[in-house]
Design an enzyme around this catalytic site. Structure first.
Site, PDB file in Angstrom:
ATOM      1  N   ARG A 129       0.821  -1.218   0.000  1.00 23.38           N
ATOM      2  CA  ARG A 129       0.000   0.000   0.000  1.00 23.38           C
ATOM      3  C   ARG A 129       0.850   1.261   0.000  1.00 23.38           C
ATOM      4  NH1 ARG A 129      -3.658  -3.112   4.306  1.00 23.38           N
ATOM      5  NH2 ARG A 129      -1.536  -3.769   4.763  1.00 23.38           N
ATOM      6  N   ILE A 130       2.003   1.227   0.688  1.00 25.26           N
ATOM      7  CA  ILE A 130       2.857   2.432   0.697  1.00 25.26           C
ATOM      8  C   ILE A 130       3.525   2.593  -0.672  1.00 25.26           C
ATOM      9  CG2 ILE A 130       4.835   3.567   1.787  1.00 25.26           C
ATOM     10  CD1 ILE A 130       4.139   2.014   4.376  1.00 25.26           C
ATOM     11  N   GLU A 142      20.309   0.225  13.755  1.00 22.78           N
ATOM     12  CA  GLU A 142      19.933   1.551  14.242  1.00 22.78           C
ATOM     13  C   GLU A 142      19.462   1.480  15.697  1.00 22.78           C
ATOM     14  OE1 GLU A 142      16.740   2.146  11.253  1.00 22.78           O
ATOM     15  OE2 GLU A 142      15.412   2.350  12.984  1.00 22.78           O
ATOM     16  N   HIS A 186      14.877   7.514  11.170  1.00 20.64           N
ATOM     17  CA  HIS A 186      13.661   6.678  11.164  1.00 20.64           C
ATOM     18  C   HIS A 186      12.422   7.516  11.515  1.00 20.64           C
ATOM     19  CE1 HIS A 186      12.277   2.235  11.612  1.00 20.64           C
ATOM     20  NE2 HIS A 186      11.295   2.992  11.168  1.00 20.64           N
ATOM     21  N   ILE A 187      12.134   8.486  10.637  1.00 22.74           N
ATOM     22  CA  ILE A 187      11.020   9.404  10.903  1.00 22.74           C
ATOM     23  C   ILE A 187       9.924   9.281   9.839  1.00 22.74           C
ATOM     24  CG2 ILE A 187      12.397  11.084  12.192  1.00 22.74           C
ATOM     25  CD1 ILE A 187      12.481  12.793   9.567  1.00 22.74           C
ATOM     26  N   GLY A 188       9.900   8.149   9.138  1.00 25.12           N
ATOM     27  CA  GLY A 188       8.952   7.985   8.024  1.00 25.12           C
ATOM     28  C   GLY A 188       7.509   8.299   8.395  1.00 25.12           C
ATOM     29  N   ILE A 210      13.192   3.512   2.907  1.00 24.95           N
ATOM     30  CA  ILE A 210      12.305   3.930   4.010  1.00 24.95           C
ATOM     31  C   ILE A 210      11.698   2.697   4.667  1.00 24.95           C
ATOM     32  CG2 ILE A 210      11.621   6.224   3.191  1.00 24.95           C
ATOM     33  CD1 ILE A 210       8.982   4.642   2.242  1.00 24.95           C
ATOM     34  N   ALA A 211      12.271   1.514   4.352  1.00 30.00           N
ATOM     35  CA  ALA A 211      11.631   0.280   4.816  1.00 30.00           C
ATOM     36  C   ALA A 211      12.215  -0.174   6.153  1.00 30.00           C
ATOM     37  CB  ALA A 211      11.776  -0.788   3.741  1.00 30.00           C
ATOM     38  N   ARG A 212      13.334  -0.843   6.117  1.00 28.09           N
ATOM     39  CA  ARG A 212      13.982  -1.331   7.329  1.00 28.09           C
ATOM     40  C   ARG A 212      15.472  -1.443   7.086  1.00 28.09           C
ATOM     41  NH1 ARG A 212      10.332  -0.333   9.942  1.00 28.09           N
ATOM     42  NH2 ARG A 212       9.132  -1.566  11.419  1.00 28.09           N
ATOM     43  N   ARG A 254       6.783  -9.364  -4.337  1.00 29.38           N
ATOM     44  CA  ARG A 254       6.615 -10.822  -4.246  1.00 29.38           C
ATOM     45  C   ARG A 254       5.554 -11.297  -5.221  1.00 29.38           C
ATOM     46  NH1 ARG A 254       6.101 -11.270   2.135  1.00 29.38           N
ATOM     47  NH2 ARG A 254       4.983  -9.390   1.577  1.00 29.38           N
TER      48      ARG A 254
END
Ligand code: GLV
Length: 331
Positions: free
Chosen positions: A156-157, A268, A286-288, A237-239, A177
């Protein structure tokens, strides 16, 4: 007896107050970072725990909490939780999807624009007093409009990021996927499904939005960076862990890619210090999802999941629907 819950980190006071109307709440408004041993001690007698993406709920911790019925994560990503161990122990796991889609998509664009157009680098240069004259070749960056955007992870993002590219007249390639439906692709700026390798070769700007799992560990490492254009931008912006940070540092240093915009890092908040010496990377902590309305929506979503879980209802964002809730005695 009222159920006992732990809110493991600082959170909006009114959310705590609302939970305290129903439960015995142990909170942590000092925002102390609990060690695993401290967390184990605190959840030993708790019926539910409200955590953020920073707390790791391992199989050992879950085993140390015999009364635990729910782990409610105030994050959409849940790689910090051993969901299989929770399921085996009859513990519900919830997350906060959807409420942060648009804010996180905005953040991807902020990093993409900042990295491609050298915004933070220019600002540091200006603040350091170097701006003495205009030059025809000063701070040249990469165009965003008309370029090809590659999105890896088209949930969705990812789709929200793709829709924003319509205004920039971009072509969108994606890898995921599973392939989207034709309607979803049309709604995502006619995004075209391609292999990861083709995407990396063709995209001018690559955005990573896939969940972290052992399978997605180092999705972008040295071989993948070598496929990218020397002018390309990489945004994560994921991980942390989806990118091999050491390989990325080497690629940025050698200008094998143009620039990167990173909101997440391996290990992090203790990220690799060599990033700090590079001018072609934009770094954010990490401010997404960090806007007031979105963080509130996440906090409230996590609280609603917790209330449902301890009221004998199915929480709206239950991640392990196969969990046998009867394994736990009802509250
Ligand atoms: C943030 O990274 C989240 O998963 O919500």
């Amino acid at each position: 007896m009222r159920p006992k819950i732990l809110i493991a980190r600082a959170v909006f006071p009114d959310v705590i107050a609302r939970l305290a109307e129903r439960f015995d709440v142990e909170s942590n408004q000092d925002d102390h970072i609990h060690s695993a041993a401290e967390l184990a001690e605190k959840i030993r007698d708790k019926d539910a725990v409200y955590i953020t993406g920073s707390e790791r709920m391992s199989a050992e911790l879950i085993a140390a909490a015999p009364r635990l019925k729910a782990i409610c994560n105030m994050a959409v990503g849940y790689n910090n939780i051993d969901v299989d161990a929770a399921t085996a122990a009859g513990v519900m796991v919830t997350n906060t999807p959807d409420v942060l889609n648009q804010t996180t998509a905005d953040m991807a664009w902020a990093l993409l624009m900042a990295a491609a157009r050298r915004i933070t680098e220019s600002e540091h240069w200006l603040r350091a007093g170097h701006w003495k004259k205009w030059r025809y070749d000063g701070m040249l960056g990469a165009d965003v409009h008309g370029a090809t955007l590659g999105i890896i992870g088209m949930g969705r993002i990812g789709q929200a990021i793709a829709r924003r590219s319509i205004g920039f007249d971009m072509q969108v390639l994606y890898h995921n996927r599973s392939r989207l439906t034709p309607e979803q692709e049309a709604h995502a700026n006619d995004a075209r499904y391609v292999s990861k390798e083709d995407l990396l070769r063709q995209a001018d700007h690559v955005v990573l939005v896939l969940p972290y799992s052992p399978q997605s560990h180092h999705t972008i490492g040295a071989p993948e960076l070598a496929l990218m254009k020397p002018t390309a931008t990489l945004v994560n912006i994921a991980r942390g862990g989806i990118v091999d940070d050491v390989a990325l540092i080497a690629a940025l240093r050698a200008h094998r890619i143009g620039a990167a915009g990173l909101d997440v890092f391996e290990n992090e908040p203790a990220f690799h210090p060599d990033f700090l010496g590079l001018s072609n990377v934009v770094l954010t902590p990490h401010i997404g999802s960090a806007t007031e309305p979105t963080r509130r929506a996440m906090a409230e979503c996590a609280a609603a999941n917790l209330v449902a879980a301890l009221s004998g209802e199915i929480p709206p964002n239950l991640l392990n629907p196969g969990v046998d809730r009867n394994l736990k005695r009802s509250t």
